[in-house]
Every structure is written in structure tokens, then in C-alpha cells.
Design a protein around this motif. Structure first.
Motif, PDB file in Angstrom:
ATOM      1  N   LEU B  50      21.670  37.934  53.202  1.00 34.43           N
ATOM      2  CA  LEU B  50      23.469  37.251  53.058  1.00 34.43           C
ATOM      3  C   LEU B  50      24.181  38.170  53.894  1.00 34.43           C
ATOM      4  CD1 LEU B  50      24.420  35.412  51.842  1.00 34.43           C
ATOM      5  CD2 LEU B  50      24.362  37.129  49.453  1.00 34.43           C
ATOM      6  N   GLU B  53      24.322  37.665  57.441  1.00 34.81           N
ATOM      7  CA  GLU B  53      25.197  36.404  57.481  1.00 34.81           C
ATOM      8  C   GLU B  53      26.417  36.351  57.360  1.00 34.81           C
ATOM      9  OE1 GLU B  53      22.891  33.824  57.342  1.00 34.81           O
ATOM     10  OE2 GLU B  53      24.511  32.055  58.203  1.00 34.81           O
ATOM     11  N   ALA B  54      27.402  37.293  56.854  1.00 35.45           N
ATOM     12  CA  ALA B  54      28.437  37.666  56.215  1.00 35.45           C
ATOM     13  C   ALA B  54      29.103  38.171  57.441  1.00 35.45           C
ATOM     14  CB  ALA B  54      28.657  38.353  55.130  1.00 35.45           C
ATOM     15  N   ARG B  56      27.538  37.901  60.659  1.00 32.04           N
ATOM     16  CA  ARG B  56      27.507  36.809  61.661  1.00 32.04           C
ATOM     17  C   ARG B  56      28.156  36.054  61.699  1.00 32.04           C
ATOM     18  NH1 ARG B  56      23.366  34.278  63.730  1.00 32.04           N
ATOM     19  NH2 ARG B  56      23.100  33.108  62.209  1.00 32.04           N
ATOM     20  N   VAL B  57      28.845  35.437  60.361  1.00 34.43           N
ATOM     21  CA  VAL B  57      29.889  34.803  60.287  1.00 34.43           C
ATOM     22  C   VAL B  57      31.540  35.285  61.188  1.00 34.43           C
ATOM     23  CG1 VAL B  57      31.322  33.051  58.798  1.00 34.43           C
ATOM     24  CG2 VAL B  57      28.421  32.910  58.569  1.00 34.43           C
ATOM     25  N   LEU B  58      31.484  36.523  59.820  1.00 34.76           N
ATOM     26  CA  LEU B  58      33.283  36.692  59.932  1.00 34.76           C
ATOM     27  C   LEU B  58      33.211  37.739  61.977  1.00 34.76           C
ATOM     28  CD1 LEU B  58      33.208  37.997  56.682  1.00 34.76           C
ATOM     29  CD2 LEU B  58      33.926  36.097  57.269  1.00 34.76           C
ATOM     30  N   VAL B  59      32.283  36.892  62.709  1.00 34.84           N
ATOM     31  CA  VAL B  59      32.366  37.242  63.551  1.00 34.84           C
ATOM     32  C   VAL B  59      34.084  37.049  64.296  1.00 34.84           C
ATOM     33  CG1 VAL B  59      30.888  39.152  64.078  1.00 34.84           C
ATOM     34  CG2 VAL B  59      31.298  36.507  65.021  1.00 34.84           C
ATOM     35  N   ALA B  60      33.437  35.564  64.022  1.00 32.94           N
ATOM     36  CA  ALA B  60      34.946  34.324  64.093  1.00 32.94           C
ATOM     37  C   ALA B  60      36.345  34.669  63.821  1.00 32.94           C
ATOM     38  CB  ALA B  60      34.430  33.073  64.583  1.00 32.94           C
ATOM     39  N   SER B  61      36.167  35.467  62.799  1.00 37.34           N
ATOM     40  CA  SER B  61      37.480  35.434  61.810  1.00 37.34           C
ATOM     41  C   SER B  61      38.333  36.189  62.753  1.00 37.34           C
ATOM     42  CB  SER B  61      37.121  36.041  60.322  1.00 37.34           C
ATOM     43  OG  SER B  61      36.873  37.542  60.274  1.00 37.34           O
ATOM     44  N   PRO B  62      39.922  36.131  62.370  1.00 40.54           N
ATOM     45  CA  PRO B  62      40.802  36.995  63.310  1.00 40.54           C
ATOM     46  C   PRO B  62      40.428  38.509  62.564  1.00 40.54           C
ATOM     47  CG  PRO B  62      41.707  35.537  61.568  1.00 40.54           C
ATOM     48  CD  PRO B  62      40.665  35.322  61.059  1.00 40.54           C
ATOM     49  N   THR B 166      27.964  24.051  56.868  1.00 44.45           N
ATOM     50  CA  THR B 166      29.726  25.061  57.030  1.00 44.45           C
ATOM     51  C   THR B 166      29.403  25.384  55.570  1.00 44.45           C
ATOM     52  OG1 THR B 166      31.064  23.394  56.320  1.00 44.45           O
ATOM     53  CG2 THR B 166      30.341  23.650  59.140  1.00 44.45           C
ATOM     54  N   LEU B 168      28.618  27.639  53.343  1.00 48.18           N
ATOM     55  CA  LEU B 168      28.281  29.201  53.314  1.00 48.18           C
ATOM     56  C   LEU B 168      30.167  28.796  53.172  1.00 48.18           C
ATOM     57  CD1 LEU B 168      26.745  31.379  52.038  1.00 48.18           C
ATOM     58  CD2 LEU B 168      26.879  31.983  54.361  1.00 48.18           C
ATOM     59  N   VAL B 169      31.034  28.740  53.483  1.00 45.04           N
ATOM     60  CA  VAL B 169      32.178  29.304  54.028  1.00 45.04           C
ATOM     61  C   VAL B 169      33.438  28.048  53.971  1.00 45.04           C
ATOM     62  CG1 VAL B 169      32.325  30.779  55.718  1.00 45.04           C
ATOM     63  CG2 VAL B 169      32.398  28.075  56.623  1.00 45.04           C
ATOM     64  N   THR B 337      19.828  31.883  56.774  1.00 43.62           N
ATOM     65  CA  THR B 337      19.150  31.657  58.013  1.00 43.62           C
ATOM     66  C   THR B 337      18.319  33.296  57.893  1.00 43.62           C
ATOM     67  OG1 THR B 337      20.290  30.830  58.816  1.00 43.62           O
ATOM     68  CG2 THR B 337      18.543  31.861  60.488  1.00 43.62           C
TER      69      THR B 337
END
Ligand SMILES: Nc1ncnc2c1ncn2[C@@H]1O[C@H](COP(=O)(O)OP(=O)(O)O)[C@@H](O)[C@H]1O
Ligand SMILES: [Mg+2]
Lengths: 112, 378, 225
Positions: B50, B53-54, B56-62, B166, B168-169, B337
Motif C-alpha cells: 500500500l 502504491e501511494a 507510485r500513484v502520487l508521483v503524478a500529483s501536483p 483507478t 484506489l484514487v 499490485t
């Protein structure tokens, strides 16, 4: 004729195989998830999301990173917000730095 | 070599036979042991995945989100505010965001209403997250009404459901047009919720934040790195809680295992004497006991770990979700994942297998080096 | 085959309850013969057996096996001698509970690493020789006293020892079973094995299977016939 020792070793061998199988399976699942990952990344970028949708119980917890210091004591649509997540999630780390000069608001006493 | 293997097979035969003699007891021990490994492994696998995951996903956040504070409280971004940021060097894009929470009394959950900066749905239409699809039974082209905070009923048509992948977000999202959003919340014209900045060079982020604070003393910049760090801390913390809950169980098992493994019964002592008298070497006796410890602890570790892996990554950690994810009303359904941390697994291995093997061996050492002549006496 | 000279054995040496169980034993145990140690309970017979059988070391004196001094050898070598050359039949039989007769018999073969099928074949042969073939898969705790002793005898013979050591072999048997044991003893002697046993049972020491009787009292030999 199989002996107990051989059976035990075969069992442990299978266990070992299953153990390494976990890692293989993990790699396989990771490879299979590439598309989904990309979709998630794209959505995060497009909507400028900042948080996971793990907590939806109280209105300030969906975006814990965006909550202000006093949200935890604000009103719930129906009652006073006093939820387990409120006791688990403090304000973001950036808020808790004191003395840097740039922080104009008080440091929280609500941190876990 | 062949001789060595044959000897080990004999020793394993013997140790299995002696384990079989106290069958109920040893199977019980093995079950408890396996369950313990299973729980520990589940927690560590789950939280690590988890956390990954956080991250990896949040690298795309501002990189930076700017909130405005009034009297120490989060306030709306007034018109003209964004223009003041414009001249800070390093800022690549700036986007005013519009989002808010809506409490749905039907599902007793909070949704996140949001206006996408690009490709917003048409007026009167919404795009909903997968959790809404489930909890409100929504599908494309359905209509749904929400009562706004001012008491008025607003009806929307569901244009689409966000993809399950998607979730999870996006589980709780309700996307709508700016016009609908402002009408629904009576949101003042020209005001925004906050501002998202993207910064091209990661090294610049800190500077941008400093300059922001200088230029806009009432702004509160929230950095992505801080968010990520906080998330890591949250999951660590939750892992900690669960482990703390388990610690009583671990301790109890520790005592049980120590008692069982280290307390050599008079019967066992006598047997060791017999084995030595009929020609077993001290080393043979110790090896035999070593195999006992290894068979039990390896079985517990392998079975426990594999079961934990299947539980976490194929059954979505169904046993721990509530504790680890938080108290979510709209429960996101997502398949983690698998990211496995080798060091964690090695640590788990070390702390579950070796103490038991050692607990078995220590007392044997003492018993095995004594003279075997006692077996001649009644 | 075995020569003891000046053997003394103390228990709890140096403490208040120091006790000399053996006090100066000189004895030759002839090869290929049956020797019996006779004496009242507490005279030191079992203690002497443990020394001959390399289960313990004398406090003083020497033990020679085929001319070689073994009293000073390290534990590992003594274990090897026990395993390869001696077979033990204990007074309490000392079988391992929970294992079958066959599994008990092959136990002394484990450290040799001999292939299992070989060991099993040999054990089977011994069991059949003692008319116990039908009990091979019975757990030893289900066997009668006489059957248990025969399993113990098979176990003593599995590594084909030169010397068989038996402590009070008839003490736990009735006269009929004791008679059967004497028959087994005779056949073992017939195979040319050296046998050393202790007993105060006239049935044993007065039988003509026994060639030498050594009398003991208070840790000393009193007569050598
Ligand atoms: N481990 C021991 N500690 C103290 N005394 C012992 C020990 N073993 C034997 N003895 C004593 O040594 C003496 C000889 O014992 P043992 O050899 O068993 O005699 P026997 O077999 O002729 O009956 C006995 O008095 C016994 O109490
Ligand atoms: Mg005795």
C-alpha cells in the motif's frame, strides 16, 4: 516406498517452490498491472489529485493532506465529527514544523 | 555425501516419528505458529504494498498545492489571487481547483465533488467513481438527485463511470462542470478551492514554497514530498498498531514455544540417553533435534508466508482491510499490485525460524553431552 | 578380549556422599565365551558393565580392548566402539516408545548411514530368528515383556557386535521366558559372540551355557572360577 523423511523433504521443497512462486507471481501481476497503473497515474495527473480514496468516513479525511488544522473538530453533517481516523491522522508533516518562519499558524496539538 | 544424506534421512525419520508421538500437541503448535507467521506476513506485505502504491500513484500529483488561510483556517481563493503567484520562477503550470465534500445521507458516506480542469462533463451531467456505482447502483445514463447544503434538490445524469482500475484514487469522485458545481454549492463566482502548481525541477520545489510564503503571507503551500512522507508515516503507524495488537499473541506464542521446545521432559532425556548408549553420537542427537526445529519452523514459515501472500494479493487482504485502510464507508475495491520488500521477508524469516530452532537446540545441548550410563539404571 | 586392571569407580567424588562402587577390579574377559558377573544387589555389577561397555569411564585404572588402551579415548571414539563392537541388552529393555519393533531395531544403524533396505532386511532376519516376525509393525509399548526383550536383543545385534552385554537379562521374566532367553543366549554363544552378563539368578549362572562366573561383593571380585 516413500519414507517419512522423503515425504517431509518433498513437502518442504514444494513449500519452497511456492515461496519463490510468490515472487514470480508478484512480478507477473506487476507486469499485468502496467496498464492499470498508467490509467491511475493519468487520472491523478489530469484531476490533480493529492490523496488515495481510502478514507471516506469523515469529510476531512478523504484528502488528509489538504485538511486544515481544525477540521477534526468541525461539524459533521449530522453530528460532531469524532471519528477513529481523526485520532489516527494528524496534519501533514509540513504543518508541524515550528520556527521556520514561514508558518504563520500554530503547530497542532492534534498529532497522534 | 551419499552417506551423509542417508544419515540425515534417518535423523529426519526419527524426529518425525517422535513428533508423531505427541501428534495433537505438535500439530496444535504448528497451527498456532503458522497462523502467527501468516498474520505477521499479511500485515507487512499489505502495508508495504500500500505504501508503495501511494508513493507510485502520487508521483503524478501536483508538486505544490496552495491553500489560503484566513485566521488560521482554510479559506477560498479569492479572485485575482492566482495572478499574484504568476511571477515565481520555476512554476510550470498553475491550475485553480474546485472541489468539495458532499455528505450523502443515503449511503452515510462523503463524496468528493470535483471540477476537472480539462474535459469537464457537460452541464447537468456527472461522471462518478466506481464506489458510487456500487453503493448507489448507478450506471451510465441514470439520473440521480443530491440535496445541496442549501436544501435544494439537484438532478444529474450520469455520463460515465470512472474505470475500476483507478478505484484506489477515484472511488468517491463525482466529476461535474464548473457551472453545476457553483450552482450546487452556491460557490461564489471567481473563487476557487485551492491552487495546484507543477514545478518542473524537483530541486526548485522548496524554493518555490519559500517564495510563495514570502509573496503571499496568507498562503499555505503543501508539498507533494510532505504528503508522501505523511502517507508513509500513516501506513507505518497503522502497521505499528496492528503489530502492537499482535504483540500479545506473539508473546504468548513465544512463551508456549519456549516452554514446549526448551523444557525437555524426563522421557526425552531418557531417550537421548538410550540413543547415545546404542551408539548415536552427541552430534547425531543434536542434528536430529535441529531437524525437528527446522521442520516445524520452516513449515510454519513457508505455509504462513504463502498463505499470507495469497490472502493479501489474491483475496485483497480481506481480513485486515478495516484496520489497515481506515474506517472507510465507501470501501474502495482494489487489487494491490504486489511489491514485496526482500529485506522485510528476510527479517520475518529470521525472527520466526531461528528463535524456534534455537529454543529447541539449547536444552538438547546440555542433555546430549552428559554420560549415557544412566540408562543402565532403573 | 577385554582386560581391566586396577579399575576403581567413585560416585560423587570429593563430596560428603562420595562412594566407591568399584574398588580395584582386575579382570580378563575371554573372547568367544559367556561370562557372568554374580553378586548381591549393590555390589557394583552394573557399574562394571558400564565401564566395560564404554558407557562411562573409570575413575582410576585401565580398560584394554584387544590390547589397545581405550580408557583415555575421547567420547567420539568410545561412541564408535559402542556402536560397532558392542550390543546392549538393558535390564529395562530401554526401547523407544511410539516406534514400531522394526524401527527400534534399526536405530543403532542410523549413525552408520547404511542403506535402509539393508538394515530392514537384517532386522527382519533377526526378528524371524527370534520368532517375532509377526510383530514387526507393532508399537513396542503393545508388546509383552518377553517380546520387548527379544526386540531389545535384535536391536543389540543389528550392527553385528562382537561383544553382547546384558544386565540382569532374566530379572523381568518369568521362569518360562527366562528359559527361552537361555536358549537364545546359547545360540548367540554358538555364533561365536563374546557375552558378558550380570545376574544373581541361579537359572542363569548355574546353566552350562555360562563358562565363567565372576563373583562380586562391595565393588571387589571375590572369586574367579
Ligand atoms: N549414579 C550413581 N550415584 C551414586 N551412587 C551410585 C550411582 N550408581 C550406582 N551407585 C551405587 O553404586 C553401587 C553399585 O551399584 P550397581 O553397580 O548398580 O550395583 P548392582 O548392579 O550390582 O546392583 C550401589 O550402592 C549404588 O547405590
Ligand atoms: Mg544392577
Amino acid at each position: 516406498m516413500t519414507r517419512p523423511a522423503d515425504r517431509a523433504m518433498i513437502f518442504l521443497g514444494l513449500g519452497g517452490l511456492a515461496f519463490f512462486g510468490c515472487f514470480v507471481d508478484a512480478a507477473w501481476l506487476r507486469a499485468a498491472a502496467v496498464d492499470d497503473d498508467a490509467q491511475r497515474l493519468q487520472m491523478v495527473a489530469q484531476l490533480r489529485l493529492t490523496d488515495l480514496a481510502l478514507f471516506t468516513e469523515a469529510r476531512y479525511t478523504r484528502h488528509p493532506s489538504q485538511a486544515d488544522l481544525h477540521s477534526a473538530f468541525q461539524d459533521h453533517p449530522l453530528a460532531i465529527e469524532h471519528f477513529p481516523t481523526g485520532s489516527l491522522i494528524g496534519p501533514p508533516a509540513g504543518l508541524q514544523k515550528v520556527g521556520a518562519g514561514e508558518m504563520k499558524y500554530p503547530a497542532a496539538g492534534t498529532a497522534p | 555425501m551419499k552417506l551423509w544424506i542417508e544419515k540425515q534421512r534417518y535423523l529426519i525419520d526419527f524426529t518425525l516419528a517422535s513428533l508423531a508421538r505427541r501428534k495433537a500437541r505438535n500439530i496444535g503448535l504448528l497451527l498456532v505458529y503458522t497462523l502467527l507467521v501468516f498474520m505477521l506476513a499479511s500485515v507487512t506485505l499489505y502495508t508495504h504494498a500500500l505504501r508503495q502504491e501511494a508513493a507510485r500513484v502520487l508521483v503524478a500529483s501536483p508538486e505544490v498545492v496552495v491553500q489560503r488561510m484566513v485566521a488560521g483556517r482554510h479559506d477560498l481563493i479569492p479572485p485575482g489571487y492566482m495572478e499574484k503567484i504568476g511571477r515565481i520562477r520555476g512554476v510550470q503550470t498553475r491550475t485553480a481547483r474546485l472541489w468539495g465534500y458532499y455528505y450523502d445521507a443515503v449511503t452515510k458516506a462523503n463524496y468528493t465533488f470535483m471540477v476537472p480542469a480539462e474535459d469537464a462533463p457537460a452541464k447537468g451531467e456527472i461522471v462518478v467513481g466506481p464506489a458510487l456505482e456500487r453503493s448507489r447502483g448507478l450506471a451510465a445514463n441514470n439520473g440521480i438527485s443530491f440535496r445541496s447544503y442549501s436544501g435544494k434538490l439537484h438532478t444529474f445524469i450520469v455520463a460515465a463511470v470512472l474505470p475500476q482500475a483507478t478505484e484506489l484514487v477515484s472511488a468517491d469522485l463525482v466529476l461535474m462542470s464548473e457551472e453545476s458545481f457553483r450552482a450546487f454549492f452556491d460557490y461564489p463566482v471567481g473563487h476557487y478551492t485551492d491552487i495546484a502548481l507543477t514545478v518542473a525541477n524537483p530541486q526548485e520545489v522548496k524554493n518555490v514554497a519559500l517564495k510563495l510564503s514570502a509573496a503571499l503571507p496568507d498562503a499555505r503551500p503543501i508539498l507533494r514530498d510532505e504528503v508522501l512522507r505523511t502517507y508513509a508515516a500513516i501506513f507505518d503507524w497503522r502497521e505499528g498498531i496492528v503489530l502492537a495488537l499482535f504483540s500479545a499473541a506473539i508473546l504468548a506464542f513465544g512463551i508456549l514455544a519456549w516452554e514446549k521446545a526448551s523444557g525437555l521432559s524426563a522421557e526425552e532425556k531418557r531417550e537421548i540417553g538410550i540413543l547415545k548408549a546404542i551408539g548415536w553420537e552427541t552430534g547425531d542427537v543434536i542434528k536430529m533435534k535441529f531437524w525437528e526445529g527446522m521442520l516445524i519452523s520452516l513449515t510454519a514459515f513457508l505455509v504462513g508466508f504463502v498463505a499470507a501472500y495469497v490472502h493479501v494479493f489474491h483475496f485483497a487482504a480481506s481480513m485486515f482491510e478495516p484496520v489497515l485502510k481506515g474506517w472507510a464507508v465507501l470501501y474502495p475495491h482494489f487489487q494491490l499490485t504486489p511489491h514485496i520488500d526482500g529485506v522485510q521477508v528476510a527479517t520475518l524469516f529470521f525472527f520466526t525460524v531461528f528463535p524456534y530452532a534455537a529454543a529447541v537446540l539449547v536444552p538438547i545441548w546440555k542433555a546430549a553431552i552428559t554420560d549415557p550410563d544412566s540408562v543402565m539404571r532403573g | 578380549m577385554i582386560e581391566l586392571s586396577g579399575i576403581r569407580k567413585a560416585f560423587n567424588q570429593g563430596r560428603d556422599n562420595e562412594y566407591w562402587a568399584l574398588d580395584g577390579i582386575d579382570l580378563r574377559i575371554a573372547a568367544n565365551q559367556v561370562t557372568a558377573l554374580r553378586g548381591p544387589s549393590g555390589s557394583g555389577k552394573t557399574t562394571l558393565l558400564t565401564i566395560v561397555g564404554c558407557l562411562s569411564r573409570p575413575t582410576e585404572g585401565r580398560v584394554r580392548l584387544k590390547g589397545g588402551d581405550i580408557s583415555g579415548l575421547p567420547e567420539r571414539f568410545l561412541t564408535e566402539i559402542r556402536r560397532q563392537r558392542f550390543g546392549f541388552i538393558f535390564q529395562q529393555f530401554n526401547l523407544i516408545k511410539g516406534l514400531t519393533a522394526l524401527d527400534n531395531i534399526i536405530l543403532p544403524g542410523y549413525p552408520t548411514g547404511r542403506p535402509r533396505h539393508e538394515l530392514l532386511a537384517r532386522a527382519e532376519e533377526l526378528l524371524v530368528g527370534l520368532k517375532l516376525g509377526h510383530r514387526r509393525d507393532a508399537k513396542v509399548e503393545w508388546l509383552s515383556g518377553g517380546e520387548q526383550q527379544r526386540v531389545a536383543i535384535c536391536r543389540a545385534l543389528i550392527n553385528d557386535p562382537e561383544l553382547v552385554i546384558a544386565d540382569e537379562p532374566t530379572a523381568n521374566l518369568d521362569s518360562h521366558l527366562a528359559g527361552e532367553f537361555m536358549g537364545i543366549l546359547e545360540s548367540l554363544a554358538g555364533q561365536g559372540r563374546t557375552i558378558l552378563l550380570t545376574s544373581h539368578d541361579p537359572l542363569v549362572v548355574e546353566s552350562n551355557v555360562v563358562q565363567n562366573v565372576v563373583d562380586m561383593r562391595d565393588g571387589k571380585l571375590i572369586q574367579h572360577r
